[in-house]
Design a protein around this motif. Sequence first.
Motif, PDB file in Angstrom:
ATOM      1  N   LYS A   5      -7.626  -8.242  -1.271  1.00  0.00           N
ATOM      2  CA  LYS A   5      -6.664  -8.289  -2.383  1.00  0.00           C
ATOM      3  C   LYS A   5      -5.289  -8.790  -1.913  1.00  0.00           C
ATOM      4  N   ARG A   6      -4.922  -8.380  -0.702  1.00  0.00           N
ATOM      5  CA  ARG A   6      -3.593  -8.750  -0.190  1.00  0.00           C
ATOM      6  C   ARG A   6      -3.727  -9.937   0.775  1.00  0.00           C
ATOM      7  N   GLY A  17       0.790  -1.227   0.000  1.00  0.00           N
ATOM      8  CA  GLY A  17       0.000   0.000   0.000  1.00  0.00           C
ATOM      9  C   GLY A  17       0.827   1.284   0.000  1.00  0.00           C
ATOM     10  N   TYR A  58      -7.159  -8.155   7.742  1.00  0.00           N
ATOM     11  CA  TYR A  58      -8.158  -7.099   7.533  1.00  0.00           C
ATOM     12  C   TYR A  58      -9.019  -6.842   8.777  1.00  0.00           C
ATOM     13  N   ARG A  94      -5.393   3.165   2.117  1.00  0.00           N
ATOM     14  CA  ARG A  94      -5.202   2.574   0.779  1.00  0.00           C
ATOM     15  C   ARG A  94      -5.536   1.084   0.759  1.00  0.00           C
ATOM     16  N   VAL A  95      -5.042   0.352   1.761  1.00  0.00           N
ATOM     17  CA  VAL A  95      -5.293  -1.106   1.716  1.00  0.00           C
ATOM     18  C   VAL A  95      -6.756  -1.440   1.982  1.00  0.00           C
ATOM     19  N   ASN A  96      -7.436  -0.546   2.690  1.00  0.00           N
ATOM     20  CA  ASN A  96      -8.862  -0.788   2.975  1.00  0.00           C
ATOM     21  C   ASN A  96      -9.743  -0.586   1.748  1.00  0.00           C
ATOM     22  N   ARG A  97      -9.165   0.017   0.705  1.00  0.00           N
ATOM     23  CA  ARG A  97      -9.952   0.229  -0.521  1.00  0.00           C
ATOM     24  C   ARG A  97     -10.276  -1.090  -1.206  1.00  0.00           C
ATOM     25  N   ARG A  98      -9.380  -2.040  -1.043  1.00  0.00           N
ATOM     26  CA  ARG A  98      -9.619  -3.332  -1.726  1.00  0.00           C
ATOM     27  C   ARG A  98      -9.388  -4.474  -0.752  1.00  0.00           C
ATOM     28  N   ILE A  99     -10.397  -4.696   0.066  1.00  0.00           N
ATOM     29  CA  ILE A  99     -10.283  -5.741   1.097  1.00  0.00           C
ATOM     30  C   ILE A  99     -10.210  -7.123   0.444  1.00  0.00           C
ATOM     31  N   PRO A 130      -5.709 -14.419  -9.838  1.00  0.00           N
ATOM     32  CA  PRO A 130      -5.320 -13.246  -9.033  1.00  0.00           C
ATOM     33  C   PRO A 130      -4.402 -13.685  -7.880  1.00  0.00           C
ATOM     34  N   HIS A 170       1.460   2.036  -8.327  1.00  0.00           N
ATOM     35  CA  HIS A 170       0.966   3.330  -8.817  1.00  0.00           C
ATOM     36  C   HIS A 170       2.116   4.178  -9.379  1.00  0.00           C
TER      37      HIS A 170
END
Length: 294
Positions: A120-121, A14, A126, A113-118, A46, A19
């Motif tokens: 994914k990582r 993150g 989480y 930032r990491v909470n935007r796509r729970i 993924p 980016h």
Amino acid sequence: MIIKRNIMLIGSMGSGKSHFGRNLAERKGWQFVDTDRVLEGRFGLPIAEIFKKIGEKAFRRAEMDVLKKVCLYHEAVISVGGNFPIEHRTLKVLKKYSYIIGIRAAQFRIVSRVNRRIGKRPTMDYNNVHAFVHAMIQSWKPVYKQCDFVLDTTNGRTYDFMQRIEDELVSSGVQFKARRQPNDMNNGDDKESSQELKLNNSVTRNTNDSRIPKKIEAHKRTSHTLGSNKVGSNTSCCDKRRKQKTSNQAGKGRKSEAISKQRTPQGGNGYEKNRNTNKRRRRTWHERRHQSAN
Ligand SMILES: Nc1ncnc2c1ncn2[C@@H]1O[C@H](COP(=O)(O)OP(=O)(O)O)[C@@H](O)[C@H]1O
Ligand SMILES: O=C(O)C1=C[C@@H](OP(=O)(O)O)[C@@H](O)[C@H](O)C1
Ligand SMILES: [Mg+2]
């Protein structure tokens, strides 16, 4: 003058590696390589699914495998997965080819930032993001100290960050070696490549050998195997061939001797018998002519 091949972005999850990597590559007109995307392409899944399927250990191995290859790229911006366990030894080898930029951000920014796509990582907790990110930042601290340059992306515009990186590249005096041309075979690149591949203490093929045509290589390998493991059989094989050759030559000698004995008027019907094989053979025009001259 410092000479590198590419720029590598490392840092915690993150922090913004992917980016900035994409943006920097676009700005420089270089290729962009995200090791996560390479792995996704390789497995057709993924990241989180790959993790589930093969487990963390195999995932790290695959990641290292990708890294070993991409760190040799010329004029590329490479983003590495944020949970990659960068050891001092690994970083030292990567630094040989890559200008290493550590990307960092404050805890609150990473959390948002990491909470935007729970989900994914795969290694992120989480349910306890703050504590997880805090611990992660601590573990990255010693690694940032070894980077060529560290960029804090907590506040600011992407464009300005890109400019900061460009300025830093100029002031550090780093030059990037372009991809070697096909007619520039002996510039030592291949020697370097073979060293790089020892990144993880794995046994790898010396890329110098790749210039040897496949057939010759196979032959060399065979002779080596035979030479080292089956010395006896190799020798006897050669000996056999040598003996056969000698005996062929000797045979020819005997044959010509047999012919010459029959080159007499008594031999005479245009045919001769080989005493060794007991076969009849029509004499050549030369032989017949010579015989009649006799
Ligand atoms: N400077 C920035 N400004 C705005 N959004 C950003 C910035 N840096 C990263 N992000 C966003 O934060 C998220 C995580 O960034 P990413 O590049 O995937 O980080 P990393 O690859 O280090 O895990 C992405 O959605 C990305 O678009
Ligand atoms: O949880 C993990 O182990 C990973 C986190 C992500 O990294 P980034 O968020 O830094 O890109 C991911 O894509 C990476 O390869 C594996
Ligand atoms: Mg990323």
